[in-house]
Scaffold this active site. Structure first.
Site, PDB file in Angstrom:
ATOM      1  N   ARG A 149       0.822  -1.224   0.000  1.00 45.44           N
ATOM      2  CA  ARG A 149       0.000   0.000   0.000  1.00 45.44           C
ATOM      3  C   ARG A 149       0.855   1.273   0.000  1.00 45.44           C
ATOM      4  O   ARG A 149       0.516   2.259   0.652  1.00 45.44           O
ATOM      5  CB  ARG A 149      -0.929   0.047   1.218  1.00 45.44           C
ATOM      6  N   CYS A 196     -10.347  -0.131   3.926  1.00 50.49           N
ATOM      7  CA  CYS A 196      -9.729  -0.359   5.228  1.00 50.49           C
ATOM      8  C   CYS A 196      -9.086   0.932   5.714  1.00 50.49           C
ATOM      9  O   CYS A 196      -8.382   1.604   4.969  1.00 50.49           O
ATOM     10  CB  CYS A 196      -8.681  -1.466   5.135  1.00 50.49           C
TER      11      CYS A 196
HETATM   12  P1  FAD Z   1      -7.832   8.715  -4.112  1.00 51.72           P
HETATM   13  O1  FAD Z   1      -8.420   8.144  -2.887  1.00 51.72           O
HETATM   14  O2  FAD Z   1      -8.589   9.747  -4.844  1.00 51.72           O
HETATM   15  O3  FAD Z   1      -6.376   9.280  -3.772  1.00 51.72           O
HETATM   16  C1  FAD Z   1      -5.468   8.494  -3.024  1.00 51.72           C
HETATM   17  C2  FAD Z   1      -4.056   9.036  -3.236  1.00 51.72           C
HETATM   18  O4  FAD Z   1      -3.694   8.842  -4.604  1.00 51.72           O
HETATM   19  C3  FAD Z   1      -3.930  10.528  -2.987  1.00 51.72           C
HETATM   20  O5  FAD Z   1      -2.622  10.766  -2.517  1.00 51.72           O
HETATM   21  C4  FAD Z   1      -4.067  11.129  -4.363  1.00 51.72           C
HETATM   22  O6  FAD Z   1      -3.452  12.391  -4.470  1.00 51.72           O
HETATM   23  C5  FAD Z   1      -3.318  10.090  -5.169  1.00 51.72           C
HETATM   24  N1  FAD Z   1      -3.673  10.074  -6.590  1.00 51.72           N
HETATM   25  C6  FAD Z   1      -4.874   9.864  -7.161  1.00 51.72           C
HETATM   26  N2  FAD Z   1      -4.773   9.914  -8.499  1.00 51.72           N
HETATM   27  C7  FAD Z   1      -3.488  10.173  -8.772  1.00 51.72           C
HETATM   28  C8  FAD Z   1      -2.732  10.358  -9.963  1.00 51.72           C
HETATM   29  N3  FAD Z   1      -3.287  10.303 -11.170  1.00 51.72           N
HETATM   30  N4  FAD Z   1      -1.412  10.613  -9.857  1.00 51.72           N
HETATM   31  C9  FAD Z   1      -0.794  10.712  -8.652  1.00 51.72           C
HETATM   32  N5  FAD Z   1      -1.451  10.537  -7.501  1.00 51.72           N
HETATM   33  C10 FAD Z   1      -2.780  10.276  -7.553  1.00 51.72           C
HETATM   34  N6  FAD Z   1      -7.619  -0.554  -1.436  1.00 51.72           N
HETATM   35  C11 FAD Z   1      -6.849  -1.654  -1.610  1.00 51.72           C
HETATM   36  O7  FAD Z   1      -5.632  -1.513  -1.769  1.00 51.72           O
HETATM   37  N7  FAD Z   1      -7.394  -2.900  -1.640  1.00 51.72           N
HETATM   38  C12 FAD Z   1      -8.716  -3.112  -1.495  1.00 51.72           C
HETATM   39  O8  FAD Z   1      -9.153  -4.257  -1.538  1.00 51.72           O
HETATM   40  C13 FAD Z   1      -9.565  -1.979  -1.335  1.00 51.72           C
HETATM   41  N8  FAD Z   1     -10.897  -2.131  -1.185  1.00 51.72           N
HETATM   42  C14 FAD Z   1     -11.692  -1.032  -1.037  1.00 51.72           C
HETATM   43  C15 FAD Z   1     -13.072  -1.204  -0.926  1.00 51.72           C
HETATM   44  C16 FAD Z   1     -13.906  -0.091  -0.775  1.00 51.72           C
HETATM   45  C17 FAD Z   1     -15.398  -0.296  -0.660  1.00 51.72           C
HETATM   46  C18 FAD Z   1     -13.357   1.226  -0.764  1.00 51.72           C
HETATM   47  C19 FAD Z   1     -14.236   2.421  -0.648  1.00 51.72           C
HETATM   48  C20 FAD Z   1     -11.980   1.394  -0.870  1.00 51.72           C
HETATM   49  C21 FAD Z   1     -11.133   0.274  -0.999  1.00 51.72           C
HETATM   50  N9  FAD Z   1      -9.745   0.411  -1.107  1.00 51.72           N
HETATM   51  C22 FAD Z   1      -8.963  -0.690  -1.296  1.00 51.72           C
HETATM   52  C23 FAD Z   1      -9.107   1.741  -0.974  1.00 51.72           C
HETATM   53  C24 FAD Z   1      -8.945   2.498  -2.295  1.00 51.72           C
HETATM   54  O9  FAD Z   1      -9.834   2.004  -3.280  1.00 51.72           O
HETATM   55  C25 FAD Z   1      -7.512   2.426  -2.823  1.00 51.72           C
HETATM   56  O10 FAD Z   1      -6.592   2.976  -1.911  1.00 51.72           O
HETATM   57  C26 FAD Z   1      -7.339   3.131  -4.160  1.00 51.72           C
HETATM   58  O11 FAD Z   1      -6.044   2.892  -4.643  1.00 51.72           O
HETATM   59  C27 FAD Z   1      -7.579   4.636  -4.086  1.00 51.72           C
HETATM   60  O12 FAD Z   1      -7.601   5.128  -5.411  1.00 51.72           O
HETATM   61  P2  FAD Z   1      -8.373   6.462  -5.781  1.00 51.72           P
HETATM   62  O13 FAD Z   1      -8.303   6.621  -7.252  1.00 51.72           O
HETATM   63  O14 FAD Z   1      -9.699   6.489  -5.165  1.00 51.72           O
HETATM   64  O15 FAD Z   1      -7.427   7.526  -5.105  1.00 51.72           O
HETATM   65  N1  EPU Z   2     -11.572 -10.853  10.410  1.00 58.15           N
HETATM   66  C1  EPU Z   2     -12.252 -10.921  11.590  1.00 58.15           C
HETATM   67  N2  EPU Z   2     -13.052  -9.868  11.926  1.00 58.15           N
HETATM   68  C2  EPU Z   2     -13.183  -8.762  11.146  1.00 58.15           C
HETATM   69  C3  EPU Z   2     -12.469  -8.713   9.944  1.00 58.15           C
HETATM   70  C4  EPU Z   2     -11.659  -9.773   9.590  1.00 58.15           C
HETATM   71  O1  EPU Z   2     -12.153 -11.883  12.318  1.00 58.15           O
HETATM   72  O2  EPU Z   2     -13.923  -7.869  11.529  1.00 58.15           O
HETATM   73  C5  EPU Z   2     -10.750 -12.009  10.010  1.00 58.15           C
HETATM   74  C6  EPU Z   2     -11.292 -12.703   8.779  1.00 58.15           C
HETATM   75  O3  EPU Z   2     -12.271 -13.653   9.130  1.00 58.15           O
HETATM   76  C7  EPU Z   2     -10.055 -13.336   8.171  1.00 58.15           C
HETATM   77  C8  EPU Z   2      -8.948 -12.356   8.544  1.00 58.15           C
HETATM   78  O4  EPU Z   2      -9.444 -11.574   9.642  1.00 58.15           O
HETATM   79  O5  EPU Z   2      -9.789 -14.568   8.746  1.00 58.15           O
HETATM   80  C9  EPU Z   2      -8.528 -11.448   7.387  1.00 58.15           C
HETATM   81  O6  EPU Z   2      -9.660 -10.693   6.933  1.00 58.15           O
HETATM   82  P1  EPU Z   2      -9.887 -10.316   5.416  1.00 58.15           P
HETATM   83  O7  EPU Z   2      -9.776 -11.550   4.574  1.00 58.15           O
HETATM   84  O8  EPU Z   2     -11.106  -9.499   5.325  1.00 58.15           O
HETATM   85  O9  EPU Z   2      -8.615  -9.488   5.031  1.00 58.15           O
HETATM   86  P2  EPU Z   2      -8.045  -8.188   5.667  1.00 58.15           P
HETATM   87  O10 EPU Z   2      -6.632  -8.470   5.994  1.00 58.15           O
HETATM   88  O11 EPU Z   2      -8.881  -7.639   6.747  1.00 58.15           O
HETATM   89  C10 EPU Z   2      -7.142  -7.254   3.403  1.00 58.15           C
HETATM   90  C11 EPU Z   2      -6.985  -5.878   2.836  1.00 58.15           C
HETATM   91  C12 EPU Z   2      -8.223  -5.481   2.046  1.00 58.15           C
HETATM   92  C13 EPU Z   2      -8.498  -6.501   0.959  1.00 58.15           C
HETATM   93  C14 EPU Z   2      -8.682  -7.870   1.610  1.00 58.15           C
HETATM   94  C15 EPU Z   2      -8.892  -8.963   0.588  1.00 58.15           C
HETATM   95  C16 EPU Z   2      -5.579  -4.467   4.228  1.00 58.15           C
HETATM   96  C17 EPU Z   2      -5.536  -3.426   5.284  1.00 58.15           C
HETATM   97  N3  EPU Z   2      -6.793  -4.912   3.891  1.00 58.15           N
HETATM   98  O12 EPU Z   2      -8.134  -7.182   4.401  1.00 58.15           O
HETATM   99  O13 EPU Z   2      -7.922  -4.233   1.432  1.00 58.15           O
HETATM  100  O14 EPU Z   2      -9.666  -6.166   0.242  1.00 58.15           O
HETATM  101  O15 EPU Z   2      -7.488  -8.181   2.374  1.00 58.15           O
HETATM  102  O16 EPU Z   2      -7.677  -9.400   0.097  1.00 58.15           O
HETATM  103  O17 EPU Z   2      -4.546  -4.843   3.701  1.00 58.15           O
HETATM  104  C18 EPU Z   2      -7.986  -1.857   1.753  1.00 58.15           C
HETATM  105  O18 EPU Z   2      -6.759  -1.886   1.723  1.00 58.15           O
HETATM  106  O19 EPU Z   2      -8.637  -0.787   1.823  1.00 58.15           O
HETATM  107  C19 EPU Z   2      -8.724  -3.120   1.680  1.00 58.15           C
HETATM  108  C20 EPU Z   2     -10.050  -3.192   1.775  1.00 58.15           C
END
Ligand code: FAD
Ligand code: EPU
Length: 265
Positions: A149, A196
């Site tokens: 990240r 997250c």
């Molecule tokens: P923004 O939130 O708009 O910006 C984030 C950063 O990126 C800021 O510093 C911004 O300035 C910069 N930025 C944006 N565009 C550019 C550009 N063109 N050039 C340079 N910098 C830029 N993240 C995960 O990693 N894994 C997940 O599984 C995941 N699941 C999610 C689920 C949900 C429901 C939500 C709401 C979010 C989730 N996220 C997850 C978080 C998020 O989607 C990621 O961090 C994503 O990379 C953010 O991208 P964004 O375009 O929305 O950037």
């Molecule tokens: N768990 C719990 N309770 C909770 C949440 C999770 O017990 O409230 C347990 C789950 O049951 C599982 C373990 O914790 O055994 C891991 O949970 P999960 O699979 O949901 O993965 P996570 O580590 O919580 C990460 C990323 C997510 C990504 C998922 C799927 C981070 C901080 N989070 O979540 O990324 O979608 O894996 O790969 O790395 C994000 O970065 O914004 C994000 C959503």
């Protein structure tokens, strides 16, 4: 190019954030003009906590030529990642399946090195074009300091387009992998959030730690620790940045977790 006063809560998935001047750029000329004064770049707004006071800098959003793509050529940083994941699968191209369900723009996904345990954005990159100091530069992924990240883009760098590393694979295989990623995301809430809130400490899940501390359901105003997943803070309707900050503070009083979100300003 469009310049308008907006409330950033309308441009962030958490639905929180005050006023800013939004510059929607569509061409290289627009980008040159927009970057003449201090700026920030907005992607899909899905990893941001924007304060209620808003931000003083220009907020640049990529559209027009920055939102077009060719999966076998250049992909604009303003393109939505979920669209690319589906389109790659449709064209029988593998490499983006692990990014299924991440609501990002390509530029934001590069900056955050967005990912899941099935893969990260950095794994799918062949080259990245970044605009900084008035010029466009091409980087190889190994030059951008990608980690969990995180990335190290040049200061003020704006990702403008990328080339992806995709391989032709049987559609069935791609679909199977996507189904696996989808299943792993089933426990994530559907309400407004920014994904997250905290990074996972090495070897641990922040969500599980928050859950085990009994913090699910903890609430400040309309900001609440999701009942479904401990690492998601959800906006129940009218949450303010102040509510969210207070909730983050209460969690961090119990657990030494590092914020994954970016806080503006
Ligand atoms: P923004 O939130 O708009 O910006 C984030 C950063 O990126 C800021 O510093 C911004 O300035 C910069 N930025 C944006 N565009 C550019 C550009 N063109 N050039 C340079 N910098 C830029 N993240 C995960 O990693 N894994 C997940 O599984 C995941 N699941 C999610 C689920 C949900 C429901 C939500 C709401 C979010 C989730 N996220 C997850 C978080 C998020 O989607 C990621 O961090 C994503 O990379 C953010 O991208 P964004 O375009 O929305 O950037
Ligand atoms: N768990 C719990 N309770 C909770 C949440 C999770 O017990 O409230 C347990 C789950 O049951 C599982 C373990 O914790 O055994 C891991 O949970 P999960 O699979 O949901 O993965 P996570 O580590 O919580 C990460 C990323 C997510 C990504 C998922 C799927 C981070 C901080 N989070 O979540 O990324 O979608 O894996 O790969 O790395 C994000 O970065 O914004 C994000 C959503």
């Amino acid at each position: 190019m469009r310049v308008e006063r907006v409330l950033l809560k309308d441009y962030t998935t958490l639905g929180v954030g005050g006023p800013a001047e939004l510059w929607t750029v569509e061409t290289k000329e627009d980008l040159l003009k927009a970057t003449e004064a201090p700026y920030r770049v907005l992607g899909n707004g899905s990893n941001l906590l924007v304060m209620d006071e808003g931000v003083p800098e220009r907020v640049i959003r990529l559209a027009g030529e920055f939102a077009t793509y060719d999966l076998r050529g250049w992909v604009g940083a303003g393109v939505l990642l979920p669209l690319l994941v589906q389109e790659a699968a449709r064209q029988g191209l593998s490499g983006l399946e692990g990014l299924l369900g991440i609501p990002a723009q390509v530029g934001g996904a590069v900056k955050m090195n967005a990912g899941t345990r099935f893969g990260e954005m950095a794994d799918a990159l062949e080259a990245v074009e970044i605009f900084h100091e008035g010029r466009f530069h091409i980087y190889l992924p190994q030059e951008l300091g990608f980690g969990y990240r995180q990335s190290r883009l040049p200061p003020g760098g704006i990702v403008t387009r990328v080339r992806l590393k995709l391989k032709e694979r049987p559609l069935e295989e791609i679909r199977r992998r996507m189904a696996e990623v989808d299943a792993a995301r089933k426990g994530q809430p559907k309400r407004k959030s920014a994904g997250c809130a905290f990074k996972n400490p090495p070897g641990h899940s922040a969500g599980r730690l928050i859950d085990e501390r009994g913090l699910k359901g903890l609430r400040v105003g309309d900001a609440m620790v999701s009942l479904e997943h401990g690492n998601f803070i959800v906006n129940l309707g009218q949450a303010t940045a102040r509510d969210v900050l207070e909730l983050l503070k209460r969690i961090q009083e119990e657990l030494p977790l590092e914020l994954e979100w970016e806080v503006w300003p």
